[in-house]
Design a protein around this motif. Structure first.
Motif, short mmCIF file in Angstrom:
data_model
loop_
_atom_site.label_atom_id
_atom_site.label_comp_id
_atom_site.label_asym_id
_atom_site.label_seq_id
_atom_site.Cartn_x
_atom_site.Cartn_y
_atom_site.Cartn_z
N ALA A 120 12.68 13.24 -3.31
CA ALA A 120 11.47 13.75 -3.94
C ALA A 120 10.24 12.93 -3.57
CB ALA A 120 11.65 13.77 -5.46
N ILE A 121 9.10 13.62 -3.47
CA ILE A 121 7.81 12.97 -3.29
C ILE A 121 7.23 12.72 -4.69
CG2 ILE A 121 5.55 13.07 -2.21
CD1 ILE A 121 7.77 13.27 -0.19
N LEU A 122 7.00 11.46 -5.02
CA LEU A 122 6.55 11.11 -6.38
C LEU A 122 5.05 10.85 -6.46
CD1 LEU A 122 9.47 8.78 -7.49
CD2 LEU A 122 9.20 11.24 -7.85
N ASP A 123 4.42 10.51 -5.34
CA ASP A 123 2.97 10.28 -5.36
C ASP A 123 2.42 10.50 -3.96
OD1 ASP A 123 0.55 9.74 -6.50
OD2 ASP A 123 0.82 7.56 -6.64
N VAL A 124 1.12 10.84 -3.91
CA VAL A 124 0.48 11.11 -2.63
C VAL A 124 -1.00 10.77 -2.76
CG1 VAL A 124 0.03 13.52 -3.22
CG2 VAL A 124 0.11 12.83 -0.82
N CYS A 125 -1.60 10.29 -1.67
CA CYS A 125 -3.04 10.04 -1.67
C CYS A 125 -3.58 10.08 -0.25
CB CYS A 125 -3.37 8.71 -2.34
SG CYS A 125 -2.69 7.27 -1.51
N PHE A 126 -4.86 10.41 -0.13
CA PHE A 126 -5.56 10.39 1.15
C PHE A 126 -6.19 9.02 1.35
CE2 PHE A 126 -5.37 14.93 0.56
CZ PHE A 126 -5.40 15.47 1.84
N THR A 127 -6.28 8.57 2.60
CA THR A 127 -7.05 7.37 2.90
C THR A 127 -8.53 7.70 2.71
OG1 THR A 127 -7.03 7.98 5.25
CG2 THR A 127 -5.34 6.44 4.48
N ASN A 128 -9.37 6.67 2.59
CA ASN A 128 -10.77 6.92 2.26
C ASN A 128 -11.57 7.58 3.38
OD1 ASN A 128 -11.31 4.79 4.05
ND2 ASN A 128 -11.46 3.28 2.42
N ASP A 129 -11.00 7.70 4.57
CA ASP A 129 -11.67 8.42 5.65
C ASP A 129 -11.11 9.83 5.84
OD1 ASP A 129 -9.20 7.89 6.69
OD2 ASP A 129 -9.90 6.77 8.44
N SER A 130 -10.20 10.25 4.95
CA SER A 130 -9.59 11.59 4.95
C SER A 130 -8.72 11.86 6.17
CB SER A 130 -10.67 12.69 4.86
OG SER A 130 -11.43 12.57 3.69
N GLU A 131 -8.49 10.86 7.00
CA GLU A 131 -7.74 11.08 8.24
C GLU A 131 -6.24 11.03 8.03
OE1 GLU A 131 -8.91 11.93 11.24
OE2 GLU A 131 -10.91 12.09 10.33
N ASP A 167 -1.44 3.85 -3.80
CA ASP A 167 -2.89 3.98 -3.91
C ASP A 167 -3.53 3.33 -2.69
OD1 ASP A 167 -5.25 4.82 -5.05
OD2 ASP A 167 -5.48 3.09 -6.37
N VAL A 168 -4.80 3.70 -2.44
CA VAL A 168 -5.52 3.18 -1.28
C VAL A 168 -6.81 2.52 -1.74
CG1 VAL A 168 -4.57 4.88 0.31
CG2 VAL A 168 -6.69 5.38 -0.91
N CYS A 169 -7.37 1.72 -0.86
CA CYS A 169 -8.64 1.06 -1.13
C CYS A 169 -9.77 2.03 -0.83
CB CYS A 169 -8.74 -0.19 -0.26
SG CYS A 169 -10.14 -1.25 -0.64
N ALA A 177 -3.17 0.07 1.91
CA ALA A 177 -2.53 0.81 0.82
C ALA A 177 -1.67 -0.15 0.02
CB ALA A 177 -1.68 1.96 1.36
N VAL A 178 -1.33 0.28 -1.21
CA VAL A 178 -0.46 -0.52 -2.06
C VAL A 178 0.53 0.42 -2.73
CG1 VAL A 178 -2.04 -0.38 -4.04
CG2 VAL A 178 -0.39 -2.26 -3.91
N THR A 207 5.94 1.08 -12.30
CA THR A 207 5.88 2.54 -12.22
C THR A 207 4.49 3.08 -11.87
OG1 THR A 207 5.54 2.55 -14.62
CG2 THR A 207 7.80 2.88 -13.82
N ALA A 208 3.47 2.22 -11.89
CA ALA A 208 2.11 2.67 -11.62
C ALA A 208 1.34 1.58 -10.90
CB ALA A 208 1.40 3.04 -12.92
N VAL A 209 0.39 2.00 -10.06
CA VAL A 209 -0.39 1.02 -9.30
C VAL A 209 -1.78 1.59 -9.01
CG1 VAL A 209 0.33 1.82 -7.01
CG2 VAL A 209 -0.30 -0.59 -7.36
N ALA A 210 -2.77 0.70 -8.96
CA ALA A 210 -4.14 1.09 -8.60
C ALA A 210 -4.78 -0.03 -7.80
CB ALA A 210 -4.96 1.39 -9.85
N TYR A 211 -5.56 0.37 -6.80
CA TYR A 211 -6.23 -0.58 -5.92
C TYR A 211 -7.70 -0.68 -6.34
CZ TYR A 211 -5.47 -3.03 -1.44
OH TYR A 211 -5.25 -3.99 -0.47
N ALA A 212 -8.21 -1.89 -6.56
CA ALA A 212 -9.62 -2.07 -6.89
C ALA A 212 -10.49 -1.57 -5.73
CB ALA A 212 -9.93 -3.53 -7.19
#
Length: 377
Positions: A120-131, A167-169, A177-178, A207-212
């Motif tokens: 299963a995919i549990l989380d997903v995010c785009f990099t800050n340049d959308s690439e 998560d990404v910066c 990423a982290v 279970t959770a993470v965030a990048y400043a």
């Protein structure tokens, strides 16, 4: 009715009523009536159909083809959603081990299928340049995909447990990423390098993470009910924030980077002030008070899913997943509930705001995604 009434009960001729100059007076009366008719026509209100069309035109606040769109295609529960920073694409991750890439506007056509994971995919995010798109999976790995072609260009391996979050910066390098895992570690990754570039070891599953925003701090939450801040340069704990009474399922930084939002299995969402110096005005001393607001209304259930939380693009609204099948949206300033949006037939696992439009997207265990406009207050 008026015409029939006049025909049934004709008025006496004007010459009998007024006496004298009937033709002249009648002519002047007809001219005045014509002028009056023209004046009334200028200010006549539009027909109901026109009003409805105008109103419908005014309330359309997005590029969506319809006010509410339902996206179907996943074969299992949909666990996570992410808009790219430009607001042109929406990516969804599912129990079926795939991510689907959708166009964010118009008819929300499916653009691509991201495959390669074995669980299963549990989380997903785009990099800050959308690439690039980075995925976290229960197969212990992270995937890096090209958002234009849908091809997997890298795989991050090293975790020894389920990868719960990524998560990404936002403002730093697009390659950073982290991730957070059940192996009690949070790991830093660089898409230009093989393997992790740093790790934070905790005593409990994360279970959770965030990048400043500036990339100097990483925030984690886990089954110890505590939000921990880690200094990236010194690779050590710098702060802990307690208040939740059950597992933290998601962390999300506000657009300004001054507050962090947490969702927990205790049934609350909370905001925390993460600025360097916070004074407690009530005590009048130097005591720091990090907890800011509590948002109630959402629920968790026996599935113990990692329900998400997120901020609107301007930071004025917050939302989060809820097991009651309803999308809840709160006003950040007053902590009052603004929207209660039904429609899903299963647990709402993820809710995200469009980065540029007044649109919200929700993903559910009913295998569907809803994308819809928020009504103007």
């Amino acid at each position: 009715m008026t015409a029939n009434h006049d025909a049934a009960y004709p008025l006496p001729p004007e010459d009998e009523v007024d006496g004298g100059e009937p033709s002249l007076k009648r002519q002047r009366h007809e001219d005045d009536a014509a002028d009056e008719t023209n004046a009334v026509t200028l200010y006549a209100p539009p027909l109901e159909d026109d009003v409805d069309q105008q109103q419908n035109g005014n309330i359309r606040t997005s590029s969506l083809a319809e006010p509410t769109m339902k996206l179907s295609g996943h074969k299992g529960s949909v666990y996570c959603l992410s808009y790219d920073p430009q607001g042109e694409m929406l990516c969804s991750g599912s129990f079926d081990s795939t991510c689907l890439l959708w166009k964010a506007g118009g008819n929300c056509e499916n653009l691509n299928v991201l495959s390669g994971h074995k669980n299963a995919i549990l989380d997903v995010c785009f990099t800050n340049d959308s690439e690039k798109i980075i995925t976290a999976s229960a197969d212990y790995n992270l995937g890096v995909y090209d958002s234009n072609t849908g091809e997997r260009i890298k795989r991050f391996m090293g975790h020894e447990g389920i990868v719960n979050a990524v998560d990404v910066c936002r403002e730093g390098s697009a390659s950073l990423a982290v991730s957070a895992s059940d192996d009690c570690t949070a790991r830093l990754w660089d898409t230009r390098v093989r393997g992790d570039v740093g790790r934070f070891e905790d005593e409990y599953q994360i279970t959770a993470v965030a990048y400043a925003n500036d990339g100097k701090v990483v925030y984690t939450g886990g089954i110890d009910n505590t939000i921990t801040a880690w200094d990236v340069r010194q690779m050590r704990k710098s702060m802990g924030m307690k208040g939740h009474t059950d597992t933290i399922t998601c962390l999300s930084l506000n657009p300004k980077g001054t507050h962090i939002l947490s969702n927990s299995m205790d049934g609350t969402l909370r905001t925390w002030d993460i600025r360097p110096y916070v004074m407690d005005n009530e005590s009048g001393g130097g005591k720091k008070k990090r907890h800011d607001k509590t948002f109630v209304g959402g629920t968790h259930n026996a599935e113990k899913g990692l329900l998400n939380c997120s901020w609107s693009a301007d930071g004025t609204m917050v939302t989060g997943g809820s097991a009651d099948r309803i999308v809840h949206i709160w006003d950040e300033l007053s902590a009052e509930e603004l929207y209660v949006l039904p429609g899903h037939n299963g647990c709402v696992n993820s809710v995200v705001f469009h980065p540029k439009e007044n649109v919200v997207a929700s993903a559910s265990s009913d295998k569907s995604i809803f994308v819809g406009e928020l009504s103007q207050s």
